[in-house]
Design an enzyme around this catalytic site. Structure first.
Site, short mmCIF file in Angstrom:
data_model
loop_
_atom_site.label_atom_id
_atom_site.label_comp_id
_atom_site.label_asym_id
_atom_site.label_seq_id
_atom_site.Cartn_x
_atom_site.Cartn_y
_atom_site.Cartn_z
CB THR A 160 -0.96 0.00 1.21
OG1 THR A 160 -1.96 1.01 1.02
CG2 THR A 160 -0.21 0.26 2.51
CB THR A 161 0.11 4.79 -0.68
OG1 THR A 161 -0.36 4.70 -2.04
CG2 THR A 161 0.83 6.12 -0.51
CG HIS A 179 18.97 31.27 41.09
ND1 HIS A 179 17.72 30.91 40.67
CD2 HIS A 179 19.36 30.31 41.98
CE1 HIS A 179 17.34 29.80 41.28
NE2 HIS A 179 18.32 29.40 42.08
CB SER A 192 26.06 46.17 14.34
OG SER A 192 25.10 47.20 14.27
CE LYS A 195 26.81 44.53 19.59
NZ LYS A 195 25.36 44.67 19.31
CG ASN A 236 25.94 41.22 17.41
OD1 ASN A 236 26.11 41.80 18.47
ND2 ASN A 236 25.44 41.84 16.34
#
Length: 448
Positions: free
Chosen positions: A107-108, A155, A278, A284, A286
């Site tokens: 089947t397919t 944190h 930039s 910059k 980045n």
């Protein structure tokens, strides 16, 4: 045809995929996999005696995906809703009289799922190679910085001193576990699909299971216990693993991006003229690779979610969910291939500023060593009193801008209990690394 997504855009495609992975999932690769499946099925059925050997040989000699009319395939696929019948029609024409034995009892979905599994097999091989390369880079980096002291952060605040090698080894440990998962997924989930119209192989009588086993052997896939037309857990596991690997890479990207920030300055991505530039700020640089890795992790999460949604399929053949996989699988593999390539690039050329790490460690005037002092006082004073004394000293450091050793030495109880020389030693980050070295070494030396 003009590109309309990041996956086929000439601007973005190598930022959200790789050429090797695109080659696995392009249209020609899929059609080739369908043709390979049909030829393998005929070969398997001839071996079992379901179709004549001469027909299988002619099918194998005649089926040629390069001769398929692609425009006719496109039109017929849109009309039928699936590409297999249009492909089989053209292949049958190529095979002459033997074409009548093509796709026998299948089947397919049998053919599409098996072709997709062949693609997944090749794609997982690429992932394994990329993952091994990244792990090797991380292993080298962890070993090189096994004694490089830096601030451990919880944190986003200074917590305790660790080594940069330890941090890298934590990254690596997750990828090592993913390598084990990848091996298990390749063994468990790369299954042949062959069940016929409703999965029972009824059209092949008593020979159905033998044909399926021979087909699996012919294609190098696992022979499953039962048809999995609507049991899609294997594909969900594959995409879930891709998303998990991408998430672990995303954690690396997030850490690196933060440590590249001006205020930290502890790391820098490998630089080439113009990279991360930039349009308005000439200064910059980045962290482009890190950003792409983080983006890929977020997109992969959605791919895993879509596959989980597509698991809910009705009865013996799904009404819609199956189609979700056609879009999700290639994109998930493309995203992870990009993620691993970008992560390997940034790790292989990562610039580590050890001086800045040590300088940052001293930003709080020794507060990072507060636990060490507290634990040294605890046997004599009890943990709670020790905690209160050190907490008060830390508060004075924060308020006055002094340093922890000075405040401790000014406190008569602390000074009498520990002595000036021990206080100085306890405030040295190099003396409070616990088992960081041993754990890092265990990961670095683990069998890859």
């Amino acid at each position: 045809m003009a590109a309309s997504t990041v996956f086929d855009s000439f601007l973005f495609r190598d930022m959200f995929g790789t050429p090797d992975m695109r080659a696995v999932f392009n249209d020609q690769s899929f059609v080739d996999a369908v043709v390979r499946t049909e030829v393998a099925l005929a070969t398997a059925q001839a071996r079992v005696g379901v179709i004549p050997q001469e027909a299988a040989e002619e099918i194998a000699a005649s089926c040629d995906s390069a001769l398929l009319n692609r425009e006719r395939l496109r039109v017929d696929t849109e009309n039928v809703g699936y590409p297999v019948l249009p492909i089989v029609r053209q292949l049958a024409e190529q095979c002459g009289a033997s074409g009548g034995f093509l796709h026998w009892g299948a089947t397919t979905q049998d053919v599409m799922d098996t072709a997709m599994m062949l693609q997944c097999s090749a794609a997982l091989g690429l992932v394994e190679t990329q993952l091994d390369r990244l792990r090797a880079c991380l292993r080298d980096l962890a070993a090189a910085h096994i004694d490089t002291i830096t601030a451990g952060r919880t944190h986003l605040q200074h917590a305790l001193p660790i080594t940069f090698g330890y941090r890298v080894a934590v990254w690596l440990s997750a990828l090592d576990r993913h390598a084990d998962r990848l091996a298990a997924v390749r063994e468990r989930d790369l299954m042949v699909q062959f069940g016929g119209a409703a999965g029972t192989l009824a059209s092949l009588g008593s020979e159905g299971l033998r044909v399926r086993a021979e087909l699996a052997a012919e294609l190098g896939l696992r022979d499953p216990e039962i048809t999995w037309h609507v049991a899609r857990d294997g594909l969900v596991e594959i995409v879930g693993l891709l998303a998990s690997i991408g998430g672990s890479a995303g954690k690396i990207g997030a850490d690196v991006a933060l440590l590249c920030s001006t205020e930290f300055g502890e790391l820098a991505e490998p630089f080439a003229p113009g990279r991360g530039a930039s349009s308005t700020m000439p200064q910059k640089r980045n962290p482009i690779s890190s950003e792409l890795v983080v983006a890929a992790a977020k997109l992969l999460r959605d791919k895993a979610s879509a596959m989980l949604d597509a698991m809910v399929q009705d009865f013996e053949r799904a009404t819609g969910p199956w189609h979700v996989e056609w879009a999700v699988l290639p994109e998930a593999f493309l995203l992870l291939s990009s993620s691993l390539a970008q992560t390997t690039h940034l790790i292989a050329g990562l610039r580590v500023n050890e001086d800045r790490m040590r300088a940052n460690l001293g930003l709080t005037g020794g507060l990072v060593m507060a636990e060490a002092v507290m634990m040294a006082l605890a046997p004599a004073l009890g943990r709670q009193q020790a905690h209160e004394l050190v907490y008060a000293a830390c508060s004075r450091v924060i308020d006055s801008g002094s340093d922890l050793a000075t405040e401790l030495q000014a406190h008569p109880v602390v000074a009498e209990t520990l002595g000036a020389e021990r206080i100085e030693r306890l405030c040295d980050p190099a003396t409070y690394l616990g088992s960081a070295h041993a754990m890092t070494r265990s990961v670095v030396d683990a069998q890859s």
